[in-house]
Design a protein around this motif. Structure first.
Motif, PDB file in Angstrom:
ATOM      1  N   GLY A 101       0.779  -1.228   0.000  1.00  0.00           N
ATOM      2  CA  GLY A 101       0.000   0.000   0.000  1.00  0.00           C
ATOM      3  C   GLY A 101       0.805   1.269   0.000  1.00  0.00           C
ATOM      4  N   LYS A 102       2.148   1.160  -0.099  1.00  0.00           N
ATOM      5  CA  LYS A 102       2.985   2.358  -0.096  1.00  0.00           C
ATOM      6  C   LYS A 102       3.870   2.374  -1.338  1.00  0.00           C
ATOM      7  CE  LYS A 102       3.153   3.044   4.898  1.00  0.00           C
ATOM      8  NZ  LYS A 102       4.023   3.220   6.083  1.00  0.00           N
ATOM      9  N   PRO A 103       4.284   3.575  -1.779  1.00  0.00           N
ATOM     10  CA  PRO A 103       5.136   3.658  -2.972  1.00  0.00           C
ATOM     11  C   PRO A 103       6.468   2.945  -2.779  1.00  0.00           C
ATOM     12  CG  PRO A 103       4.284   5.825  -2.343  1.00  0.00           C
ATOM     13  CD  PRO A 103       3.968   4.890  -1.227  1.00  0.00           C
ATOM     14  N   ILE A 104       6.996   2.403  -3.858  1.00  0.00           N
ATOM     15  CA  ILE A 104       8.298   1.733  -3.817  1.00  0.00           C
ATOM     16  C   ILE A 104       9.398   2.772  -3.636  1.00  0.00           C
ATOM     17  CG2 ILE A 104       9.953   0.365  -5.159  1.00  0.00           C
ATOM     18  CD1 ILE A 104       7.565  -0.956  -6.525  1.00  0.00           C
ATOM     19  N   VAL A 105      10.382   2.458  -2.803  1.00  0.00           N
ATOM     20  CA  VAL A 105      11.547   3.315  -2.591  1.00  0.00           C
ATOM     21  C   VAL A 105      12.760   2.608  -3.176  1.00  0.00           C
ATOM     22  CG1 VAL A 105      13.033   4.428  -0.887  1.00  0.00           C
ATOM     23  CG2 VAL A 105      10.562   4.333  -0.516  1.00  0.00           C
ATOM     24  N   THR A 106      13.508   3.329  -4.032  1.00  0.00           N
ATOM     25  CA  THR A 106      14.692   2.759  -4.678  1.00  0.00           C
ATOM     26  C   THR A 106      15.898   3.628  -4.358  1.00  0.00           C
ATOM     27  OG1 THR A 106      13.337   1.931  -6.498  1.00  0.00           O
ATOM     28  CG2 THR A 106      15.713   2.020  -6.860  1.00  0.00           C
ATOM     29  N   ALA A 107      16.970   3.002  -3.883  1.00  0.00           N
ATOM     30  CA  ALA A 107      18.231   3.695  -3.618  1.00  0.00           C
ATOM     31  C   ALA A 107      19.301   3.104  -4.519  1.00  0.00           C
ATOM     32  CB  ALA A 107      18.611   3.547  -2.149  1.00  0.00           C
ATOM     33  N   ASP A 165      14.839  -0.216   8.305  1.00  0.00           N
ATOM     34  CA  ASP A 165      14.080   0.453   7.241  1.00  0.00           C
ATOM     35  C   ASP A 165      14.380   1.946   7.232  1.00  0.00           C
ATOM     36  OD1 ASP A 165      12.529   0.186   5.033  1.00  0.00           O
ATOM     37  OD2 ASP A 165      10.681  -0.297   6.067  1.00  0.00           O
ATOM     38  N   VAL A 166      15.685   2.251   7.323  1.00  0.00           N
ATOM     39  CA  VAL A 166      16.154   3.637   7.398  1.00  0.00           C
ATOM     40  C   VAL A 166      17.243   3.842   6.350  1.00  0.00           C
ATOM     41  CG1 VAL A 166      17.501   5.250   8.825  1.00  0.00           C
ATOM     42  CG2 VAL A 166      15.556   4.035   9.807  1.00  0.00           C
ATOM     43  N   ILE A 167      17.249   5.030   5.721  1.00  0.00           N
ATOM     44  CA  ILE A 167      18.319   5.431   4.810  1.00  0.00           C
ATOM     45  C   ILE A 167      18.903   6.729   5.352  1.00  0.00           C
ATOM     46  CG2 ILE A 167      18.971   6.012   2.449  1.00  0.00           C
ATOM     47  CD1 ILE A 167      16.454   4.555   1.490  1.00  0.00           C
ATOM     48  N   GLN A 168      20.222   6.788   5.447  1.00  0.00           N
ATOM     49  CA  GLN A 168      20.849   7.977   6.023  1.00  0.00           C
ATOM     50  C   GLN A 168      22.124   8.337   5.283  1.00  0.00           C
ATOM     51  OE1 GLN A 168      21.337   6.570  10.046  1.00  0.00           O
ATOM     52  NE2 GLN A 168      23.320   5.642   9.623  1.00  0.00           N
ATOM     53  N   TYR A 193      16.206   9.278   6.648  1.00  0.00           N
ATOM     54  CA  TYR A 193      14.866   9.017   6.120  1.00  0.00           C
ATOM     55  C   TYR A 193      14.360   7.697   6.679  1.00  0.00           C
ATOM     56  CZ  TYR A 193      11.168   7.631   2.880  1.00  0.00           C
ATOM     57  OH  TYR A 193       9.977   7.214   2.347  1.00  0.00           O
ATOM     58  N   ASN A 194      13.240   7.757   7.393  1.00  0.00           N
ATOM     59  CA  ASN A 194      12.611   6.566   7.955  1.00  0.00           C
ATOM     60  C   ASN A 194      11.509   6.117   7.009  1.00  0.00           C
ATOM     61  OD1 ASN A 194      10.804   4.837   9.488  1.00  0.00           O
ATOM     62  ND2 ASN A 194      11.965   5.469  11.297  1.00  0.00           N
ATOM     63  N   VAL A 200       9.204   9.937   7.627  1.00  0.00           N
ATOM     64  CA  VAL A 200       9.718  11.194   8.159  1.00  0.00           C
ATOM     65  C   VAL A 200      11.140  11.411   7.648  1.00  0.00           C
ATOM     66  CG1 VAL A 200      10.415  12.414  10.260  1.00  0.00           C
ATOM     67  CG2 VAL A 200       8.262  11.147  10.196  1.00  0.00           C
ATOM     68  N   ILE A 201      11.415  12.617   7.146  1.00  0.00           N
ATOM     69  CA  ILE A 201      12.735  12.997   6.660  1.00  0.00           C
ATOM     70  C   ILE A 201      13.315  14.034   7.616  1.00  0.00           C
ATOM     71  CG2 ILE A 201      14.057  14.027   4.778  1.00  0.00           C
ATOM     72  CD1 ILE A 201      11.755  13.155   2.907  1.00  0.00           C
ATOM     73  N   GLN A 202      14.531  13.805   8.092  1.00  0.00           N
ATOM     74  CA  GLN A 202      15.231  14.779   8.930  1.00  0.00           C
ATOM     75  C   GLN A 202      16.454  15.268   8.182  1.00  0.00           C
ATOM     76  OE1 GLN A 202      15.939  12.289  12.378  1.00  0.00           O
ATOM     77  NE2 GLN A 202      14.277  13.282  13.511  1.00  0.00           N
ATOM     78  N   LEU A 203      16.591  16.577   8.045  1.00  0.00           N
ATOM     79  CA  LEU A 203      17.743  17.193   7.394  1.00  0.00           C
ATOM     80  C   LEU A 203      18.638  17.802   8.465  1.00  0.00           C
ATOM     81  CD1 LEU A 203      15.892  18.927   4.423  1.00  0.00           C
ATOM     82  CD2 LEU A 203      17.171  16.773   4.374  1.00  0.00           C
TER      83      LEU A 203
END
Length: 200
Positions: free
Chosen positions: A96-102, A149-152, A174-175, A180-183
C-alpha cells in the motif's frame, strides 16, 4: 625337539606385544598432526568469489518481497565477508505504499546484507503515492539500514519533493516506515505551495 617347541611358544606372547606396540605407535603418528604441516593460512582481503547480475531478496512473514538488492557485479572478500558492488540498487516494498529505490555507481554490502552503502551519484527515489508527490534525494553516499528500514547520509544532500527543493549541509535521515525525513546542518530551500500539506 620339545625344548625348541617350548622356546617358540614362549616367544608368541612377546611377538604379539611387540606387534601391538608397533601398531599403537603407527596409530598415534597417523592421528596426531604433523609438525611439518603448514599452519592454516590467515584470511586476507582478497576476493574469493564473484557474481554477475547479482540479486538477493528479503521476504516478509507472508513470503512477499520486502527488500531486494541487485548489482551488475559483486566481488566478495574472504576476511571480512563483505562484498563490493557495481551499479547497486536497493528497493523497499511495503504493501500500500510507494516503492523506494536507492542506487549508486558503486557500493558495499556486509555479510548478512543488513547494511548497504551506496557511493558516487547516489540517489533515493520514492514514487508518488496517494496525495503524496514523488521524492528524490541526491548525495555522494547513502547507507541503507535494511533491518531498521532507514536510509541515512552524513554528506551534503539535495532533496526534491514534488516542486519543493531543499539542501542540507550535514546529511539526512529518512525513515521508510514513518516516512519522516530529517535534514541536518545548514538547511536551505523553497517549499512550493502545492507541497506544503500532506505527509513528508
Amino acid at each position: 625337539m620339545n625344548a625348541q617347541r617350548f622356546r617358540l611358544t614362549s616367544l608368541v606372547p612377546l611377538i604379539c606385544v611387540a606387534a601391538l606396540a608397533g601398531f599403537t605407535w603407527w596409530l598415534l603418528q597417523a592421528v596426531q598432526p604433523h609438525e611439518k604441516e603448514a599452519a592454516p593460512r590467515p584470511l586476507t582481503h582478497t576476493p574469493d568469489y564473484f557474481a554477475d547480475n547479482f540479486s538477493v531478496s528479503e521476504l516478509d512473514q507472508s513470503g512477499a518481497t520486502q527488500y531486494r538488492l541487485t548489482a551488475t557485479h559483486l566481488t566478495h572478500y574472504e576476511d571480512d565477508d563483505d562484498g563490493e558492488l557495481t551499479m547497486p540498487a536497493v528497493r523497499a516494498f511495503q504493501p500500500g505504499k510507494p516503492i523506494v529505490t536507492a542506487t549508486g555507481e558503486r557500493g558495499k554490502v556486509n555479510a548478512d546484507a543488513s547494511i548497504v552503502d551506496l557511493y558516487d551519484n547516489a540517489h533515493i527515489l520514492r514514487a508518488a503515492g496517494e496525495g503524496d508527490p514523488d521524492m528524490q534525494a541526491d548525495s555522494e553516499h547513502f547507507r541503507v539500514l535494511v533491518n531498521d528500514d532507514v536510509i541515512q547520509t552524513e554528506k551534503p544532500v539535495k532533496l526534491r519533493r514534488g516542486q519543493s527543493v531543499m539542501t542540507a549541509s550535514s546529511g539526512m535521515n529518512y525513515n521508510n516506515v514513518t516516512r519522516v525525513i530529517q535534514l541536518h546542518g545548514n538547511v536551505r530551500g523553497a517549499i512550493a505551495p502545492a507541497d506544503s500539506g500532506g505527509s513528508s
